[in-house]
Design a protein around this motif. Structure first.
Motif, PDB file in Angstrom:
ATOM      1  N   ILE A 293       1.721   6.585  -3.119  1.00 23.31           N
ATOM      2  CA  ILE A 293       0.965   7.296  -4.163  1.00 23.31           C
ATOM      3  C   ILE A 293       1.069   6.472  -5.452  1.00 23.31           C
ATOM      4  O   ILE A 293       2.012   5.680  -5.607  1.00 23.31           O
ATOM      5  N   GLY A 294       0.092   6.675  -6.358  1.00 27.07           N
ATOM      6  CA  GLY A 294       0.057   5.879  -7.587  1.00 27.07           C
ATOM      7  C   GLY A 294      -0.927   4.745  -7.377  1.00 27.07           C
ATOM      8  O   GLY A 294      -0.567   3.578  -7.363  1.00 27.07           O
ATOM      9  N   GLU A 295      -2.218   5.127  -7.178  1.00 18.64           N
ATOM     10  CA  GLU A 295      -3.227   4.105  -6.866  1.00 18.64           C
ATOM     11  C   GLU A 295      -4.050   3.789  -8.111  1.00 18.64           C
ATOM     12  O   GLU A 295      -4.482   4.705  -8.824  1.00 18.64           O
ATOM     13  N   HIS A 296      -4.243   2.507  -8.346  1.00 17.11           N
ATOM     14  CA  HIS A 296      -4.961   2.008  -9.525  1.00 17.11           C
ATOM     15  C   HIS A 296      -4.263   2.407 -10.825  1.00 17.11           C
ATOM     16  O   HIS A 296      -4.913   2.610 -11.852  1.00 17.11           O
ATOM     17  N   THR A 297      -2.977   2.554 -10.746  1.00 20.69           N
ATOM     18  CA  THR A 297      -2.185   2.836 -11.951  1.00 20.69           C
ATOM     19  C   THR A 297      -1.444   1.583 -12.419  1.00 20.69           C
ATOM     20  O   THR A 297      -1.092   1.481 -13.587  1.00 20.69           O
ATOM     21  N   ASP A 298      -1.211   0.627 -11.506  1.00 21.87           N
ATOM     22  CA  ASP A 298      -0.301  -0.487 -11.881  1.00 21.87           C
ATOM     23  C   ASP A 298      -0.837  -1.325 -13.037  1.00 21.87           C
ATOM     24  O   ASP A 298      -0.111  -1.593 -14.007  1.00 21.87           O
ATOM     25  N   TYR A 299      -2.136  -1.690 -12.988  1.00 26.03           N
ATOM     26  CA  TYR A 299      -2.665  -2.517 -14.089  1.00 26.03           C
ATOM     27  C   TYR A 299      -2.911  -1.687 -15.352  1.00 26.03           C
ATOM     28  O   TYR A 299      -3.349  -2.214 -16.363  1.00 26.03           O
ATOM     29  N   ASN A 300      -2.640  -0.383 -15.262  1.00 26.28           N
ATOM     30  CA  ASN A 300      -2.722   0.473 -16.447  1.00 26.28           C
ATOM     31  C   ASN A 300      -1.338   0.816 -16.988  1.00 26.28           C
ATOM     32  O   ASN A 300      -1.184   1.771 -17.756  1.00 26.28           O
TER      33      ASN A 300
ATOM     34  N   ASN B 236      -7.897  -9.619 -10.931  1.00 24.34           N
ATOM     35  CA  ASN B 236      -7.036  -9.132 -12.023  1.00 24.34           C
ATOM     36  C   ASN B 236      -6.104  -8.026 -11.552  1.00 24.34           C
ATOM     37  O   ASN B 236      -6.015  -6.971 -12.173  1.00 24.34           O
ATOM     38  N   CYS B 237      -5.427  -8.243 -10.427  1.00 22.73           N
ATOM     39  CA  CYS B 237      -4.608  -7.186  -9.834  1.00 22.73           C
ATOM     40  C   CYS B 237      -3.368  -6.930 -10.670  1.00 22.73           C
ATOM     41  O   CYS B 237      -2.981  -7.737 -11.516  1.00 22.73           O
ATOM     42  N   GLY B 238      -2.740  -5.789 -10.409  1.00 16.70           N
ATOM     43  CA  GLY B 238      -1.480  -5.451 -11.061  1.00 16.70           C
ATOM     44  C   GLY B 238      -0.314  -6.082 -10.315  1.00 16.70           C
ATOM     45  O   GLY B 238      -0.501  -6.974  -9.476  1.00 16.70           O
TER      46      GLY B 238
ATOM     47  N   THR C 247      -5.089   4.043   0.889  1.00 12.53           N
ATOM     48  CA  THR C 247      -3.994   3.295   0.265  1.00 12.53           C
ATOM     49  C   THR C 247      -4.495   1.896  -0.085  1.00 12.53           C
ATOM     50  O   THR C 247      -5.330   1.341   0.637  1.00 12.53           O
ATOM     51  N   GLY C 248      -4.035   1.365  -1.211  1.00 12.39           N
ATOM     52  CA  GLY C 248      -4.486   0.037  -1.650  1.00 12.39           C
ATOM     53  C   GLY C 248      -5.681   0.157  -2.590  1.00 12.39           C
ATOM     54  O   GLY C 248      -5.869   1.181  -3.241  1.00 12.39           O
ATOM     55  N   ALA C 249      -6.497  -0.891  -2.621  1.00 16.09           N
ATOM     56  CA  ALA C 249      -7.591  -0.928  -3.600  1.00 16.09           C
ATOM     57  C   ALA C 249      -8.725   0.029  -3.255  1.00 16.09           C
ATOM     58  O   ALA C 249      -9.447   0.494  -4.129  1.00 16.09           O
TER      59      ALA C 249
HETATM   60  C1  GLA Z   1      -4.634  -3.686  -4.967  1.00 14.76           C
HETATM   61  C2  GLA Z   1      -3.990  -4.466  -6.096  1.00 14.76           C
HETATM   62  C3  GLA Z   1      -2.813  -3.694  -6.687  1.00 14.76           C
HETATM   63  C4  GLA Z   1      -3.212  -2.264  -7.053  1.00 14.76           C
HETATM   64  C5  GLA Z   1      -3.950  -1.591  -5.913  1.00 14.76           C
HETATM   65  C6  GLA Z   1      -4.523  -0.247  -6.300  1.00 14.76           C
HETATM   66  O1  GLA Z   1      -3.758  -3.573  -3.901  1.00 14.76           O
HETATM   67  O2  GLA Z   1      -3.556  -5.721  -5.633  1.00 14.76           O
HETATM   68  O3  GLA Z   1      -2.305  -4.383  -7.811  1.00 14.76           O
HETATM   69  O4  GLA Z   1      -3.973  -2.241  -8.226  1.00 14.76           O
HETATM   70  O5  GLA Z   1      -5.025  -2.386  -5.418  1.00 14.76           O
HETATM   71  O6  GLA Z   1      -3.514   0.650  -6.593  1.00 14.76           O
END
Ligand code: GLA
Length: 388
Positions: free
Chosen positions: A33-40, A169-171, A337-339
């Motif tokens: 859990i916690g999707e698309h939160t890392d780069y934020n 631009n991943c987190g 899960t994931g992007a």
């Molecule tokens: C991809 C990115 C991660 C993260 C996820 C979404 O896996 O590489 O950094 O942003 O998507 O949570």
């Protein structure tokens, strides 16, 4: 491919001599859990998997790096002076991005013979690319005896390789989970401060099923960068009268009061996802600590709903698979899960429901989508390591 075969393949490719190759492994990851939160600058809760990338590697006297893989036909021999050049859109760009990081840190490299072999499905959202980057960074650190580099440095180098060399631009979540992962533990990470805790994730009586939609994420990269930009835009509105710079620093209560500052409903929805998802991670960790697995599952479901309706990164394949899973008695929670944009789902399932899950979700998905899905039983495993 087992390790004995991998060594055999290495010797066939590069020949035998006294200098023996060494073997390294980096896992893939599944985010709970916690999707698309890392780069934020928000919270995430990923786990390292038993699947990953193996690397056999041996130093060479000649100034050349030889790269091959058992998964891809393409192989390359690149002189040390050419390591900072991308090779079209080939897989070797992931290792090359890491060599480029060593160059930027002024750590001299010598020649190498390298053979990669992965058992994570590509483009499935289980971080096969971060796994290649981390296994390369770790192996080079050991072989070059670069003791100044700690695990957190390798994590940051891998993220920079992805951002600068690959252009995504991943987190930091994927690399962090691969570096810090531990058997039977989830990694609760604050992506703003990089403080983290390993939370016990012993699923007694339950199993994690990863469902691959087998829909490749063709447009993932451009859409991903589009979401990153939308979050930055949301911050330009919300950050006006505050000193915060990331959506992850804003609580849901604060957002509730401030949301009208964002004039555009689409951008407001993007921010709503990130900020509510962040709160869900906190709630998920406290439910794990209390042993409230039912609550944990309900939060997984809520996460998917927000990714579908607010963040719009799911699509028909992921929604169909998650919908089929959530209907089954004995499934506590299911989400992408994931992007997103294709890739995998993760479901928390009672042990005695696993067969029924695979049967029913598989059938409904194939009937509605016309693609055969693949299922894997995940084991929460250790991070990157040398295999002796
Ligand atoms: C991809 C990115 C991660 C993260 C996820 C979404 O896996 O590489 O950094 O942003 O998507 O949570």
């Amino acid at each position: 491919m087992n390790l004995a075969e991998l060594f055999k393949k290495f010797f066939l490719l590069y020949g035998t001599h006294e200098n023996q190759p060494r073997c390294f492994f980096a896992p893939g990851r599944v985010n709970m859990i916690g999707e698309h939160t890392d780069y934020n600058g928000g919270f995430v809760l990923p786990c390292a998997l038993q699947y990953g990338t193996y690397l056999l590697i041996r130093s060479l006297a000649e100034p050349v790096v030889k790269l091959a893989s058992t998964n891809m036909e393409f192989s390359a021999e690149i002189p040390l002076t050419g390591l900072n050049q991308k090779v079209n859109s080939q897989w070797v760009n992931y290792p090359l991005g890491i060599f480029d990081q060593f160059r930027q840190l002024n750590i001299p490299v010598n020649g190498f013979e390298m053979l990669y072999s992965g058992d994570i499905p590509n483009s499935a959202g289980l971080s096969s690319s971060a796994s290649i980057e981390m296994v390369t960074a770790y192996a080079l650190t050991v072989l070059l005896n670069a003791r100044q580099l700690e695990m957190i440095d390798l994590v940051k180098m891998s993220q920079r390789a992805e951002n600068e060399f690959i252009g995504l631009n991943c987190g930091i979540m994927d690399m962090f989970a691969i570096g810090m992962g531990k058997k039977d533990h989830a990694i609760f990470l604050n992506c703003l401060t990089l403080e983290y805790k390993r939370v016990s994730f012993l699923l007694d009586g339950f199993r994690l099923i990863i469902g691959n939609t087998n829909k490749k994420r063709g447009l993932a990269d451009s859409k991903y960068n589009e979401r990153v930009a939308e979050c930055q835009l949301a911050m330009t509105y919300l950050g006006r009268d505050t000193d915060v710079s990331k959506l992850g620093e804003i609580s849901f209560m604060q957002f509730y009061k401030m949301q009208e500052q964002i004039p555009d409903e689409l951008i407001r929805k993007r921010a709503r996802h990130v900020i509510s998802e962040n709160q869900r991670v906190l709630n998920a960790v406290s439910s794990l600590l209390k042993g409230d697995i039912l609550q944990f599952g309900a939060l997984m479901n809520a996460s998917h709903e927000s990714l579908r309706d607010n963040y719009e990164v799911t699509g028909i394949e992921l929604d169909t698979m998650v919908g089929a899973a959530q209907k089954i008695n004995g499934v506590l929670g299911s989400r992408m899960t994931g992007a997103g944009f294709g890739g995998c789902t993760v479901s928390l399932v009672r042990e005695n429901t696993v067969d029924r899950f695979i049967d029913e979700v598989g059938r409904e998905y194939q009937e509605k989508i016309g693609i055969e899905p693949t299922f894997y039983l995940a084991e929460v495993s250790d991070g990157v390591k040398e295999i002796k």
